[in-house]
Motif scaffolding. Structure first.
Motif, PDB file in Angstrom:
ATOM      1  N   GLY A  85     -12.271   4.938   0.292  1.00 32.60           N
ATOM      2  CA  GLY A  85     -11.859   6.198  -0.310  1.00 32.60           C
ATOM      3  C   GLY A  85     -11.549   6.045  -1.792  1.00 32.60           C
ATOM      4  N   ARG A  89     -11.297   1.951   5.385  1.00 36.09           N
ATOM      5  CA  ARG A  89     -11.623   3.321   4.980  1.00 36.09           C
ATOM      6  C   ARG A  89     -10.803   3.761   3.763  1.00 36.09           C
ATOM      7  NH1 ARG A  89     -12.336   6.099  10.996  1.00 36.09           N
ATOM      8  NH2 ARG A  89     -14.629   5.925  11.046  1.00 36.09           N
ATOM      9  N   ALA A  90      -9.561   3.289   3.699  1.00 37.03           N
ATOM     10  CA  ALA A  90      -8.737   3.605   2.530  1.00 37.03           C
ATOM     11  C   ALA A  90      -9.336   2.974   1.269  1.00 37.03           C
ATOM     12  CB  ALA A  90      -7.306   3.111   2.749  1.00 37.03           C
ATOM     13  N   GLU A 123      -6.979  -0.954  -4.280  1.00 34.88           N
ATOM     14  CA  GLU A 123      -8.117  -1.211  -3.391  1.00 34.88           C
ATOM     15  C   GLU A 123      -8.029  -2.585  -2.738  1.00 34.88           C
ATOM     16  OE1 GLU A 123     -12.885  -2.139  -3.858  1.00 34.88           O
ATOM     17  OE2 GLU A 123     -11.882  -0.942  -5.401  1.00 34.88           O
ATOM     18  N   THR A 175       0.823  -1.215   0.000  1.00 32.13           N
ATOM     19  CA  THR A 175       0.000   0.000   0.000  1.00 32.13           C
ATOM     20  C   THR A 175       0.854   1.260   0.000  1.00 32.13           C
ATOM     21  OG1 THR A 175      -0.192  -0.178   2.424  1.00 32.13           O
ATOM     22  CG2 THR A 175      -1.998  -1.080   1.096  1.00 32.13           C
ATOM     23  N   TRP A 188      -5.534  -2.767   0.127  1.00 30.01           N
ATOM     24  CA  TRP A 188      -6.017  -2.143   1.366  1.00 30.01           C
ATOM     25  C   TRP A 188      -6.982  -3.073   2.101  1.00 30.01           C
ATOM     26  CZ3 TRP A 188      -3.747   1.412   3.897  1.00 30.01           C
ATOM     27  CH2 TRP A 188      -3.041   2.435   3.250  1.00 30.01           C
ATOM     28  N   ARG A 213      -8.564   1.577   9.392  1.00 33.13           N
ATOM     29  CA  ARG A 213      -7.809   2.423   8.457  1.00 33.13           C
ATOM     30  C   ARG A 213      -7.771   1.807   7.058  1.00 33.13           C
ATOM     31  NH1 ARG A 213      -2.106   2.426   7.315  1.00 33.13           N
ATOM     32  NH2 ARG A 213      -1.509   4.357   6.240  1.00 33.13           N
ATOM     33  N   GLY A 214      -7.537   0.498   7.003  1.00 31.87           N
ATOM     34  CA  GLY A 214      -7.476  -0.170   5.712  1.00 31.87           C
ATOM     35  C   GLY A 214      -8.804  -0.158   4.980  1.00 31.87           C
ATOM     36  N   PRO A 260      -0.584   3.077  -3.352  1.00 32.61           N
ATOM     37  CA  PRO A 260      -1.703   3.467  -2.481  1.00 32.61           C
ATOM     38  C   PRO A 260      -3.064   3.439  -3.164  1.00 32.61           C
ATOM     39  CG  PRO A 260      -0.358   5.376  -3.074  1.00 32.61           C
ATOM     40  CD  PRO A 260       0.388   4.176  -3.556  1.00 32.61           C
TER      41      PRO A 260
END
Length: 416
Positions: A72, A68-69, A47, A40, A50, A65-66, A44
């Motif tokens: 995003g 939500r990333a 998907e 990541t 993450w 966190r993963g 980044p």
């Protein structure tokens, strides 16, 4: 054409992905998580990486966190949307166990926003909340989801006892050391201080302390003017009623009943008082409302059902209440055919607009008037109500007189 650096990075990501997946399948989640962390960092925008990062995280906060990333990158990702409530709940529980109440409260609030049906998240949220009133609200949500939840029932009973205020006269502010149970009159000023029996104001108690009542009325009038709080208006209304200023007292009580911070019990009491005064005023004359006209109130709020039922019952109507379209349909099928429907718009399942269309399409109910009673305002909502066949559209909070006038007019027009 990608640069040499981009090509090298892409090749490295591919290699790392292969190693990470191999470690995950072998059960080495710690090594797999470290590899997905590298992936990541290099890519980044990946998907899937993450999601794997979240799935292999030992720390629940890292899992959040993963996820939500991933969201995003793709807000419609079905796997991420499904994983988010679980990850938030686990992170909230972990933070609570670590005594980090502030962080736990935030994770659990996000968890209940993501999945309002998660009774465990509501229970833990109540446990980390520092406001007893909010904790009580969260536990009541648990009980709504699962009525047999023993821990929630115990917590609710404890919090209600904790929040129960010491008895205080709403007129003279007297606070006796031992609160009189269900006191109808104040032991100090002798005023009638509840609306449970409207007829009690017709014959004020003997030995009223008029000086204390007048002092209380002046204090409450100033407090109402300064703060606008419903409690001050309610106390002022009681003081005026006891002093013999009935019309002024009723106006103050109606103002208190319509205020946003009003107590539902006050609203019911004011409705009883207004209905009692109307009946007394017209006693001996032909009743304005024919007795026992059936009206069906359909609203998922128990408070609204109780309030509307109290107003209409006090005026002589027979009220049948339902918490939604499904229960209303069962009642109609069982022979409870009203002269008028009062529907909330925003109900779970079939909303008010949809249920009105059903009623208009049914031979038994097609001619029965429908009144929408809702917090939704605006021209488009009113037009929608007309389009689906409603006769009237009233907004909450409603005025008792307007509701009664509307019901009287429509039930009279629909009389066979």
């Amino acid at each position: 054409m990608p640069s040499i650096a981009q090509s090298l990075s892409s090749g490295q990501v591919t290699t790392l992905l292969r190693e990470a997946l191999t470690s995950a399948r072998a059960g080495d989640t710690a090594r797999s998580h470290k590899l997905f962390q590298q992936i990541t960092s290099l890519d980044p925008g990946n998907e899937a990486a993450w999601l794997w990062y979240a799935n292999t995280a030992a720390d629940p906060a890292e899992a959040v966190r993963g996820v939500r990333a991933a969201l995003g990158l793709n807000p419609q990702s079905a796997p991420a949307l499904a994983a988010l409530p679980v990850a938030l709940f686990r992170a909230g529980v972990a933070a609570a166990k670590a005594k980090d109440r502030e962080r736990a409260a935030q994770f659990l609030a996000d968890a209940t926003d993501a999945d309002p049906s998660n009774e465990g998240a509501w229970l833990w949220r109540a446990g980390v909340c520092d406001d007893p009133a909010l904790s009580l609200e969260y536990l009541e949500r648990v009980l709504k989801i699962n009525p047999t939840h023993a821990q929630a029932r115990e917590g609710i009973a404890r919090l209600r006892a904790q929040l129960a205020p010491a008895w205080c006269c709403p007129v003279c502010d007297h606070r006796p050391t031992s609160a009189p149970p269900d006191a109808e009159t104040c032991p100090r000023c002798r005023a009638v201080v509840t609306l449970r029996r409207p007829e009690a104001f017709e014959r004020p108690p003997a030995a009223l302390d008029h000086a204390a009542l007048k002092d209380g009325a002046r204090r409450l009038k100033s407090a109402w003017a300064a703060s606008g709080r419903a409690e001050a208006a309610f106390g002022l209304g009681l003081a005026l009623l006891n002093l013999g200023f009935a019309d002024e007292g009723v106006r103050a009580l109606e103002t208190a009943a319509r205020a946003p911070d009003s107590n539902p019990e006050w609203r019911e009491g004011v409705a009883r008082l207004v209905a009692h005064r109307r009946a007394a005023k017209h006693r001996g004359a032909a009743p304005k409302v024919p007795p026992r006209i059936p009206v069906m109130v359909v609203d998922d709020s128990a408070t609204v059902r109780t309030l509307v039922s109290s107003v209409l019952t006090g005026a002589g109507y027979h009220v049948v209440a339902a918490d939604g379209a499904e229960e209303a349909s069962r009642l109609i099928s069982a022979g409870n055919l009203p002269r008028l429907f009062i529907l909330d718009v925003n109900m779970p399942g079939v909303d008010g607009f949809g249920f009105c269309k059903v009623l208009r399409g049914n031979a038994e109910t097609t001619e029965i008037p429908v009144v929408f009673l809702t917090g939704k305002t605006g021209l488009l909502n009113k037009l929608h109500g007309r389009w689906v066949g409603a006769a009237e559209y009233l907004t909450k909070p409603f005025e008792n007189e307007k509701l009664l006038d509307t019901v009287a007019r429509l039930t009279s027009a629909s009389r066979a």
